[in-house]
Design a protein around this motif. Structure first.
Motif, PDB file in Angstrom:
ATOM      1  N   VAL A 145      10.114  35.827  74.323  1.00 18.22           N
ATOM      2  CA  VAL A 145      11.226  36.734  74.584  1.00 18.22           C
ATOM      3  C   VAL A 145      12.460  35.857  74.766  1.00 18.22           C
ATOM      4  O   VAL A 145      12.480  34.990  75.647  1.00 18.22           O
ATOM      5  CB  VAL A 145      10.973  37.596  75.837  1.00 18.22           C
ATOM      6  N   LYS A 146      13.483  36.050  73.935  1.00 21.32           N
ATOM      7  CA  LYS A 146      14.679  35.193  73.960  1.00 21.32           C
ATOM      8  C   LYS A 146      15.937  36.017  73.725  1.00 21.32           C
ATOM      9  O   LYS A 146      15.907  37.092  73.147  1.00 21.32           O
ATOM     10  CB  LYS A 146      14.601  34.099  72.881  1.00 21.32           C
ATOM     11  N   ARG A 147      17.060  35.452  74.127  1.00 20.49           N
ATOM     12  CA  ARG A 147      18.358  36.090  73.936  1.00 20.49           C
ATOM     13  C   ARG A 147      19.024  35.516  72.685  1.00 20.49           C
ATOM     14  O   ARG A 147      18.989  34.306  72.448  1.00 20.49           O
ATOM     15  CB  ARG A 147      19.245  35.839  75.159  1.00 20.49           C
ATOM     16  N   VAL A 148      19.615  36.396  71.876  1.00 14.06           N
ATOM     17  CA  VAL A 148      20.323  35.962  70.672  1.00 14.06           C
ATOM     18  C   VAL A 148      21.640  35.315  71.104  1.00 14.06           C
ATOM     19  O   VAL A 148      22.465  35.940  71.764  1.00 14.06           O
ATOM     20  CB  VAL A 148      20.600  37.142  69.721  1.00 14.06           C
ATOM     21  N   ALA A 149      21.816  34.048  70.745  1.00 20.72           N
ATOM     22  CA  ALA A 149      23.052  33.325  71.067  1.00 20.72           C
ATOM     23  C   ALA A 149      24.026  33.344  69.899  1.00 20.72           C
ATOM     24  O   ALA A 149      25.238  33.338  70.096  1.00 20.72           O
ATOM     25  CB  ALA A 149      22.735  31.886  71.471  1.00 20.72           C
ATOM     26  N   LEU A 160      18.024  31.607  72.718  1.00 16.27           N
ATOM     27  CA  LEU A 160      17.975  30.825  73.950  1.00 16.27           C
ATOM     28  C   LEU A 160      17.311  31.622  75.064  1.00 16.27           C
ATOM     29  O   LEU A 160      17.503  32.831  75.172  1.00 16.27           O
ATOM     30  CB  LEU A 160      19.396  30.446  74.402  1.00 16.27           C
ATOM     31  N   GLY A 161      16.554  30.919  75.902  1.00 15.93           N
ATOM     32  CA  GLY A 161      16.029  31.521  77.117  1.00 15.93           C
ATOM     33  C   GLY A 161      17.092  31.471  78.196  1.00 15.93           C
ATOM     34  O   GLY A 161      17.912  30.553  78.232  1.00 15.93           O
ATOM     35  N   ASP A 162      17.107  32.460  79.084  1.00 15.81           N
ATOM     36  CA  ASP A 162      18.089  32.481  80.168  1.00 15.81           C
ATOM     37  C   ASP A 162      17.859  31.356  81.173  1.00 15.81           C
ATOM     38  O   ASP A 162      18.789  30.893  81.814  1.00 15.81           O
ATOM     39  CB  ASP A 162      18.038  33.828  80.905  1.00 15.81           C
ATOM     40  N   ASN A 163      16.620  30.919  81.325  1.00 18.55           N
ATOM     41  CA  ASN A 163      16.260  29.866  82.272  1.00 18.55           C
ATOM     42  C   ASN A 163      16.014  28.585  81.474  1.00 18.55           C
ATOM     43  O   ASN A 163      14.887  28.242  81.135  1.00 18.55           O
ATOM     44  CB  ASN A 163      15.016  30.297  83.054  1.00 18.55           C
ATOM     45  N   ALA A 164      17.096  27.882  81.175  1.00 19.74           N
ATOM     46  CA  ALA A 164      17.052  26.738  80.244  1.00 19.74           C
ATOM     47  C   ALA A 164      16.078  25.642  80.665  1.00 19.74           C
ATOM     48  O   ALA A 164      15.509  24.965  79.801  1.00 19.74           O
ATOM     49  CB  ALA A 164      18.456  26.147  80.096  1.00 19.74           C
ATOM     50  N   PHE A 194      11.332  27.130  75.915  1.00 18.42           N
ATOM     51  CA  PHE A 194      11.210  26.566  74.567  1.00 18.42           C
ATOM     52  C   PHE A 194      11.988  27.504  73.666  1.00 18.42           C
ATOM     53  O   PHE A 194      11.647  28.684  73.523  1.00 18.42           O
ATOM     54  CB  PHE A 194       9.751  26.478  74.115  1.00 18.42           C
ATOM     55  N   ASP A 195      13.059  26.993  73.063  1.00 15.29           N
ATOM     56  CA  ASP A 195      13.952  27.861  72.289  1.00 15.29           C
ATOM     57  C   ASP A 195      14.697  27.028  71.253  1.00 15.29           C
ATOM     58  O   ASP A 195      14.244  25.942  70.881  1.00 15.29           O
ATOM     59  CB  ASP A 195      14.900  28.618  73.228  1.00 15.29           C
ATOM     60  N   SER A 196      15.838  27.509  70.808  1.00 12.83           N
ATOM     61  CA  SER A 196      16.597  26.809  69.769  1.00 12.83           C
ATOM     62  C   SER A 196      17.123  25.452  70.226  1.00 12.83           C
ATOM     63  O   SER A 196      17.483  24.631  69.385  1.00 12.83           O
ATOM     64  CB  SER A 196      17.755  27.685  69.284  1.00 12.83           C
ATOM     65  N   ARG A 197      17.137  25.192  71.515  1.00 16.35           N
ATOM     66  CA  ARG A 197      17.544  23.862  71.980  1.00 16.35           C
ATOM     67  C   ARG A 197      16.553  22.803  71.526  1.00 16.35           C
ATOM     68  O   ARG A 197      16.914  21.658  71.302  1.00 16.35           O
ATOM     69  CB  ARG A 197      17.703  23.855  73.505  1.00 16.35           C
ATOM     70  N   GLN A 198      15.272  23.182  71.397  1.00 15.73           N
ATOM     71  CA  GLN A 198      14.251  22.249  70.906  1.00 15.73           C
ATOM     72  C   GLN A 198      13.920  22.489  69.431  1.00 15.73           C
ATOM     73  O   GLN A 198      13.592  21.563  68.710  1.00 15.73           O
ATOM     74  CB  GLN A 198      12.942  22.409  71.700  1.00 15.73           C
ATOM     75  N   MET A 199      14.000  23.734  69.002  1.00 14.83           N
ATOM     76  CA  MET A 199      13.502  24.143  67.695  1.00 14.83           C
ATOM     77  C   MET A 199      14.585  24.234  66.628  1.00 14.83           C
ATOM     78  O   MET A 199      14.297  24.170  65.450  1.00 14.83           O
ATOM     79  CB  MET A 199      12.833  25.519  67.880  1.00 14.83           C
ATOM     80  N   GLY A 200      15.828  24.420  67.053  1.00 10.41           N
ATOM     81  CA  GLY A 200      16.872  24.770  66.096  1.00 10.41           C
ATOM     82  C   GLY A 200      16.826  26.270  65.846  1.00 10.41           C
ATOM     83  O   GLY A 200      16.071  26.991  66.495  1.00 10.41           O
ATOM     84  N   PRO A 201      17.611  26.767  64.911  1.00  9.66           N
ATOM     85  CA  PRO A 201      17.609  28.202  64.634  1.00  9.66           C
ATOM     86  C   PRO A 201      16.238  28.693  64.149  1.00  9.66           C
ATOM     87  O   PRO A 201      15.538  27.983  63.426  1.00  9.66           O
ATOM     88  CB  PRO A 201      18.665  28.355  63.540  1.00  9.66           C
ATOM     89  N   PHE A 202      15.878  29.894  64.562  1.00  8.38           N
ATOM     90  CA  PHE A 202      14.608  30.518  64.169  1.00  8.38           C
ATOM     91  C   PHE A 202      14.822  31.378  62.921  1.00  8.38           C
ATOM     92  O   PHE A 202      15.828  32.089  62.824  1.00  8.38           O
ATOM     93  CB  PHE A 202      14.088  31.426  65.288  1.00  8.38           C
ATOM     94  N   PRO A 203      13.862  31.378  61.995  1.00 12.55           N
ATOM     95  CA  PRO A 203      13.969  32.280  60.837  1.00 12.55           C
ATOM     96  C   PRO A 203      13.874  33.745  61.296  1.00 12.55           C
ATOM     97  O   PRO A 203      13.031  34.072  62.140  1.00 12.55           O
ATOM     98  CB  PRO A 203      12.754  31.923  59.983  1.00 12.55           C
TER      99      PRO A 203
END
Length: 151
Positions: free
Chosen positions: A93-97, A122-126, A130-139
């Motif tokens: 579950v993630k927020r669209v940045a 991005l997750g609200d609790n950085a 595990f989100d685009s900060r580690q993965m980059g943009p998601f397809p």
């Protein structure tokens, strides 16, 4: 009497059709983990509208990649993939940045644009996300849909 029976049968068929349609469009997901605190807590149940990616600020459910290889071992079950099963997969579950064309800064400090067909999540609790900060943009084809309602 026969007319009343036909109306009852028609109503049941219509209700079954509506339920089948909603089941294809709506999915219930249980939040696991702390990456979206304080907005969503472990154990929260959310209803997801399949096939929808909200604008920045909205929340989505996206398929979790293999964190070691940063890839997915199975075909997508997200947008446009209605025939792929959603059970047995791990979801985030993630927020669209940012959406396609949006600006973002890589962890290395390089300014880039989100490529077509991708979203920055991005997750609200950085600290624990595990989100685009580690993965980059998601397809986007890995996005199951938008969180519509918390139960």
């Amino acid at each position: 009497m026969i007319r009343l029976g036909l109306v009852a049968v028609a109503a049941c068929v219509a209700a079954a059709g509506a339920a089948w349609h909603l089941r294809r469009r709506l999915v219930s997901v249980t939040v696991v983990g702390h990456s979206m605190l304080p907005a969503y807590r472990p154990g929260d149940h959310v209803v997801v509208r399949r096939g929808v990616v909200p604008p920045p600020g909205g929340v989505v459910v996206v398929e979790q990649p293999d964190t070691r290889t940063r890839s997915w071992p199975v075909p997508p079950a997200g947008l446009g993939s209605r025939r792929q099963p959603v059970a047995g997969r791990q979801w985030l579950v993630k927020r669209v940045a940012a959406g396609p064309g949006g600006r973002w800064t890589t962890p290395a400090g390089v300014a880039e644009r989100v490529p077509p067909g991708h979203v920055l999540l991005l997750g609200d609790n950085a600290d624990v996300s595990f989100d685009s900060r580690q993965m980059g943009p998601f397809p986007v084809d890995r996005v199951l849909g938008a969180v519509w309602l918390r139960l």
